[in-house]
Write a protein that holds these residues in place. Structure first.
Motif, PDB file in Angstrom:
ATOM      1  N   SER A 151       0.838  -1.192   0.000  1.00 31.06           N
ATOM      2  CA  SER A 151       0.000   0.000   0.000  1.00 31.06           C
ATOM      3  C   SER A 151       0.875   1.243   0.000  1.00 31.06           C
ATOM      4  O   SER A 151       2.104   1.163  -0.116  1.00 31.06           O
ATOM      5  CB  SER A 151      -0.978   0.017   1.179  1.00 31.06           C
ATOM      6  N   VAL A 152       0.254   2.420   0.108  1.00 27.76           N
ATOM      7  CA  VAL A 152       0.995   3.682   0.096  1.00 27.76           C
ATOM      8  C   VAL A 152       2.036   3.654   1.210  1.00 27.76           C
ATOM      9  O   VAL A 152       1.733   3.281   2.349  1.00 27.76           O
ATOM     10  CB  VAL A 152       0.032   4.874   0.279  1.00 27.76           C
ATOM     11  N   ALA A 153       3.258   4.044   0.884  1.00 25.81           N
ATOM     12  CA  ALA A 153       4.395   3.859   1.809  1.00 25.81           C
ATOM     13  C   ALA A 153       4.413   4.933   2.895  1.00 25.81           C
ATOM     14  O   ALA A 153       5.221   5.863   2.876  1.00 25.81           O
ATOM     15  CB  ALA A 153       5.699   3.873   1.034  1.00 25.81           C
ATOM     16  N   ILE A 154       3.511   4.792   3.867  1.00 28.55           N
ATOM     17  CA  ILE A 154       3.477   5.737   4.986  1.00 28.55           C
ATOM     18  C   ILE A 154       3.764   5.054   6.320  1.00 28.55           C
ATOM     19  O   ILE A 154       3.861   5.717   7.342  1.00 28.55           O
ATOM     20  CB  ILE A 154       2.120   6.463   5.063  1.00 28.55           C
ATOM     21  N   LEU A 156       6.169   3.312   8.868  1.00 26.69           N
ATOM     22  CA  LEU A 156       7.607   3.296   9.110  1.00 26.69           C
ATOM     23  C   LEU A 156       8.172   1.881   9.167  1.00 26.69           C
ATOM     24  O   LEU A 156       9.341   1.673   8.831  1.00 26.69           O
ATOM     25  CB  LEU A 156       7.926   4.031  10.419  1.00 26.69           C
ATOM     26  N   ASP A 157       7.356   0.907   9.567  1.00 30.80           N
ATOM     27  CA  ASP A 157       7.895  -0.447   9.691  1.00 30.80           C
ATOM     28  C   ASP A 157       8.156  -1.100   8.335  1.00 30.80           C
ATOM     29  O   ASP A 157       8.804  -2.144   8.261  1.00 30.80           O
ATOM     30  CB  ASP A 157       6.988  -1.333  10.555  1.00 30.80           C
ATOM     31  N   GLU A 158       7.690  -0.480   7.234  1.00 27.73           N
ATOM     32  CA  GLU A 158       8.005  -1.023   5.907  1.00 27.73           C
ATOM     33  C   GLU A 158       9.462  -0.763   5.543  1.00 27.73           C
ATOM     34  O   GLU A 158      10.026  -1.442   4.681  1.00 27.73           O
ATOM     35  CB  GLU A 158       7.084  -0.416   4.844  1.00 27.73           C
ATOM     36  N   ARG A 159      10.090   0.194   6.216  1.00 29.17           N
ATOM     37  CA  ARG A 159      11.453   0.570   5.850  1.00 29.17           C
ATOM     38  C   ARG A 159      12.419  -0.606   5.947  1.00 29.17           C
ATOM     39  O   ARG A 159      13.284  -0.761   5.094  1.00 29.17           O
ATOM     40  CB  ARG A 159      11.929   1.728   6.730  1.00 29.17           C
TER      41      ARG A 159
END
Length: 257
Positions: A151-154, A156-159
């Motif tokens: 989804s939209v990269a908002i 922080l844990d996706e980093r």
């Protein structure tokens, strides 16, 4: 012919090294727009400020790429805090900060990160096969990385997952999303993005032809990919950069202001 143009008068307090970076970064924004790879006011190109580990330049959220100038760029830290914004009416895009801060924070060899949502890049990002080694240009990226869409990269844990999937590569396809390149310099990053975009365009065109496609032997693909590595012959982009600046200067040198 390759000597840099004289720099215009710059705002007080900005050292020579940062001002040159600002000029190059503004040029990169203009070039991405000139070659049809911008996305209205969205997406980002970030550059690490010389002599810092955690300070970056990013575009004001609300300006078109063709409007960006050296003095309009926003200075932020790796945590997304705005350190200097010459255009307070514009902020920064949270999604851009998440993606770019992840790469800059983990890869200290990276000086510039570019992320795009181009038509061809998005098309290839949606293909299960990914980028195919159909042309010499695409074989340059035979070892490209992939990151699944979240989804939209908002968040922080996706980093951590972005960094894991990128590894030590210079280019990554964000599945169902777009393209990303991470290189030591702005010149190298623009060159990498330009040719990655061309590889995606060639693949979309070839697949649309409806005929059987030819793929070279794996040994040839591997050899070609190796020859494009910056440590094999030269870092692609550096030799080309003065010509790219001349291209801009003939059309509109206001990026230098």
């Amino acid at each position: 012919m390759n000597q840099p143009h004289p720099l215009p008068e710059r705002p007080l307090g900005i050292p020579d090294s940062e001002w040159q970076l600002r000029v190059d970064l503004a040029a990169c924004y203009r070039l991405v727009a000139a070659y049809g790879m911008s996305d209205l006011i969205y997406n980002h190109i970030t550059a690490r400020i010389p002599n810092t580990d955690d300070e970056l330049l990013i575009n004001p959220y609300g300006m078109l790429y063709e409007e960006i100038t050296a003095s309009s760029l926003v200075r932020i830290d790796i945590e997304g805090n705005v350190l200097h914004n010459p255009n307070p009416e514009f902020g920064i895009n949270q999604a851009g900060y998440v993606i770019h801060s992840a790469v800059h924070g983990a890869r200290h060899d990276v000086g510039c990160v570019i992320h795009t949502h181009t038509r061809a890049g998005m098309a290839v990002s949606a293909m299960e096969c990914g980028l195919l080694p159909l042309t010499q240009t695409s074989m340059r990226f035979a070892d490209i990385a992939y990151h699944d869409y979240e989804s939209v990269a908002i968040d922080l844990d996706e980093r951590s997952r972005l960094v894991r999937d990128l590894g030590d590569k210079e280019a990554m396809i964000l599945r169902n999303h777009g393209l990303l390149v991470a290189c030591p310099t702005i010149a190298q990053a623009f060159n990498s993005l330009y040719w990655l975009e061309m590889a995606c365009k060639a693949q979309v065109d070839a697949m649309a032809g409806g005929t059987k496609l030819v793929t070279p032997p794996q040994a040839v693909i591997d050899k070609t990919c190796h020859l494009y590595k910056p440590t094999t012959r030269r870092p692609f982009g550096e030799m080309e950069w003065p010509a790219m600046l001349r291209f801009l200067d003939r059309r509109d040198p206001s990026y230098r202001s």
